[in-house]
Enzyme design. Structure first.
Site, PDB file in Angstrom:
ATOM      1  N   ASP A 118     -15.432   2.002   7.375  1.00 58.75           N
ATOM      2  CA  ASP A 118     -14.532   2.957   6.874  1.00 58.75           C
ATOM      3  C   ASP A 118     -15.023   3.626   5.822  1.00 58.75           C
ATOM      4  O   ASP A 118     -14.511   4.900   5.647  1.00 58.75           O
ATOM      5  CB  ASP A 118     -12.983   2.145   6.374  1.00 58.75           C
ATOM      6  CG  ASP A 118     -12.035   2.927   5.731  1.00 58.75           C
ATOM      7  OD1 ASP A 118     -11.584   3.750   6.557  1.00 58.75           O
ATOM      8  OD2 ASP A 118     -11.756   2.882   4.726  1.00 58.75           O
ATOM      9  N   SER A 159      -7.749   3.602   9.012  1.00 61.86           N
ATOM     10  CA  SER A 159      -8.610   3.623   7.686  1.00 61.86           C
ATOM     11  C   SER A 159      -7.571   2.587   6.727  1.00 61.86           C
ATOM     12  O   SER A 159      -8.382   1.628   5.996  1.00 61.86           O
ATOM     13  CB  SER A 159      -8.564   4.918   7.002  1.00 61.86           C
ATOM     14  OG  SER A 159      -8.933   4.868   5.578  1.00 61.86           O
ATOM     15  N   ARG A 190     -14.552  12.285   6.948  1.00 59.79           N
ATOM     16  CA  ARG A 190     -13.489  13.119   7.296  1.00 59.79           C
ATOM     17  C   ARG A 190     -12.932  13.922   6.062  1.00 59.79           C
ATOM     18  O   ARG A 190     -12.334  14.948   6.588  1.00 59.79           O
ATOM     19  CB  ARG A 190     -12.093  11.879   7.634  1.00 59.79           C
ATOM     20  CG  ARG A 190     -12.458  11.022   8.566  1.00 59.79           C
ATOM     21  CD  ARG A 190     -11.511   9.948   8.815  1.00 59.79           C
ATOM     22  NE  ARG A 190      -9.988  10.436   8.595  1.00 59.79           N
ATOM     23  CZ  ARG A 190      -9.342   9.590   7.618  1.00 59.79           C
ATOM     24  NH1 ARG A 190      -9.692   8.262   7.306  1.00 59.79           N
ATOM     25  NH2 ARG A 190      -7.774  10.021   7.380  1.00 59.79           N
ATOM     26  N   HIS A 194       0.712  -1.326  -0.085  1.00 62.24           N
ATOM     27  CA  HIS A 194      -0.008   0.008  -0.205  1.00 62.24           C
ATOM     28  C   HIS A 194       0.839   1.276   0.047  1.00 62.24           C
ATOM     29  O   HIS A 194       1.980   1.251   0.665  1.00 62.24           O
ATOM     30  CB  HIS A 194      -0.965  -0.109   1.223  1.00 62.24           C
ATOM     31  CG  HIS A 194      -1.751   1.291   1.397  1.00 62.24           C
ATOM     32  ND1 HIS A 194      -3.035   1.478   0.502  1.00 62.24           N
ATOM     33  CD2 HIS A 194      -1.532   2.319   1.833  1.00 62.24           C
ATOM     34  CE1 HIS A 194      -3.320   2.557   0.818  1.00 62.24           C
ATOM     35  NE2 HIS A 194      -2.577   3.378   1.746  1.00 62.24           N
ATOM     36  N   LYS A 216      -8.714  -2.093   5.922  1.00 58.64           N
ATOM     37  CA  LYS A 216      -9.089  -2.551   4.363  1.00 58.64           C
ATOM     38  C   LYS A 216      -8.074  -3.695   4.042  1.00 58.64           C
ATOM     39  O   LYS A 216      -8.437  -4.562   3.754  1.00 58.64           O
ATOM     40  CB  LYS A 216      -8.903  -1.700   3.372  1.00 58.64           C
ATOM     41  CG  LYS A 216     -10.253  -0.433   3.642  1.00 58.64           C
ATOM     42  CD  LYS A 216     -10.289   0.620   2.103  1.00 58.64           C
ATOM     43  CE  LYS A 216      -9.040   1.549   2.267  1.00 58.64           C
ATOM     44  NZ  LYS A 216      -9.287   2.500   3.430  1.00 58.64           N
TER      45      LYS A 216
END
Length: 424
Positions: A162, A184, A169, A83, A188
């Site tokens: 989320d 967050s 947010r 990620h 995931k």
């Protein structure tokens, strides 16, 4: 025990640590609509102002994972994911996933779309004719078994808490809260089911974390959550003060990624791809040399199979912007600066990105960086090439680039591309 939203808001407002039970209750109640958006907004702001400790953040993440389904990836290979926190020209996922798969791992890369100055992996891949982002769980699993890599949109059942909180947010000024960023990202990734995870935490003008101190705090939080959930996890802190590679946009980044997979491409893209691949393979327990596999062409073959499996044609011509504009060097000298944020905003204004999630993007829009810091240039030499289908967008893009590059006598020393590695 039953709580009220006001009880939980007051606790965090008064700088108390939330209990596991309070966190479980408020995340579940918000997911089911029993806590209103304005109440969760107040709690998010209290978290932004007063923070959460490592235990609270891990529990918050766990509660968001439990708000939906989790994938079980039994595909006959070690599973490892990556990620990135987002950057300019950050097309690394595109060559990285097939490279790591060609080395023997399974890479379930559930990706997102661009918003603002940072690009989205799915937007880039959708510039390939026929390619589709939305796959069923069965299709994801089958492709991981057959090809070893998949890049697709997350299924709707993963971490629904989320999805609701992320949107909230974005409109309440709480995006930068590190506990909420970390939970967050990790909710995931944990729900996705990979056994190992490597994070690319960007730092610099083109990143969300502008300083190394901020980036390190985020990396530490992410790794701590991963360890708490039993993941084999590492985080690389990488420089995002200058765009990655020479292409910033959608189809232009796909083309550059294919160059890398075919043994060429910019040195910085190759360097970061190989560095992340090596860390992913280490975490997956696989002994392989990703640089050698990349040079062999095997990663390109895996890329072509991955694109075909999702309906795309890897040999098809990619879209190009209908209008082009060249930015020339104003003087002789050395390009001493090329600001990632300025280039990212320019590409966004040309149509490569979106201001709202529902906005369309142009496949052919973007910026080509024809020179990078350290290159010697002559007055009138092309520095940047802007591509768009909407010529009216050129003025805004050029305005974004004002002050975004500089010519001098000697280039200043740049930080290393990989600044540090944090391992769990």
């Amino acid at each position: 025990m039953t709580y009220t939203a006001v009880d939980v808001i007051r606790a965090k407002r008064d700088r108390d640590a939330l209990s596991d039970a309070q966190i479980d209750w408020v995340v579940d109640a918000y997911t089911r609509g029993l806590v209103a958006d304005e109440q969760m907004s107040a709690l998010a702001m209290a978290i932004y102002l007063n923070g959460m400790d490592a235990r609270e953040t891990a529990r918050w993440t766990r509660a968001m994972v439990r708000s939906g389904e989790s994938l079980s990836l039994d595909v006959g290979r070690p599973t490892v994911d990556k990620h990135s926190t987002g950057g300019v020209g950050d097309k690394i996922t595109l060559p990285l996933a097939p490279l790591v798969a060609a080395c023997g791992a399974a890479v379930p890369q559930l990706s997102g779309r661009g918003l603002g100055h940072t690009g989205g992996t799915l937007d880039k891949l959708e510039s390939i004719p026929g390619w589709r982002a939305q796959l069923s769980v069965a299709e994801v699993t089958a492709q991981l078994r057959d090809v070893g890599a998949v890049i697709c949109a997350a299924t709707t059942g993963l971490a629904p808490a989320d999805k609701k909180l992320y949107a909230l947010r974005d409109v309440t000024g709480t995006v930068e809260a590190i506990p909420l960023i970390a939970s967050s990202i990790m909710s995931k990734k944990i729900a996705e089911g990979a056994e190992a995870l490597v994070l690319d935490v960007k730092v610099g003008s083109g990143a969300f974390m502008k300083t190394e101190t901020q980036a390190r705090a985020l990396a530490d939080a992410l790794v701590s959550i991963g360890v708490d959930h039993g993941l084999k996890i590492s985080a690389l802190l990488t420089d995002m003060s200058v765009p990655l590679g020479r292409a910033v946009g959608n189809a232009v980044e796909v083309a550059e990624s294919v160059d890398v997979l075919r043994g060429g491409g910019p040195a910085d893209v190759v360097e970061l791809t190989v560095a992340l691949a090596a860390e992913m393979l280490h975490r997956a327990g696989i002994s392989a040399d990703p640089a050698a596999v990349l040079a062999s062409g095997e990663a390109y073959e895996t890329w072509a199979r991955m694109i075909r499996a999702q309906g795309g044609d890897p040999e098809a011509a990619l879209p190009v912007g209908g209008h082009r504009h060249v930015v020339e060097a104003p003087d002789d000298g050395v390009l001493v600066a090329l600001d990632a944020y300025a280039v990212g905003v320019a590409a966004w204004r040309l149509g490569a990105g979106r201001a709202r999630k529902e906005d369309p993007v142009q496949a052919g829009a973007g910026v080509l960086c024809l020179a990078k810091p350290g290159d010697r240039v002559a007055k009138g030499q092309p520095l940047l090439e802007l591509h768009t289908d909407t010529p009216d967008a050129l003025a805004g893009a050029l305005a974004a680039l004002t002050g975004g590059y500089a010519i001098g006598d000697t280039a200043p020393a740049r930080p290393p591309l990989v600044i540090d590695v944090v391992r769990g």
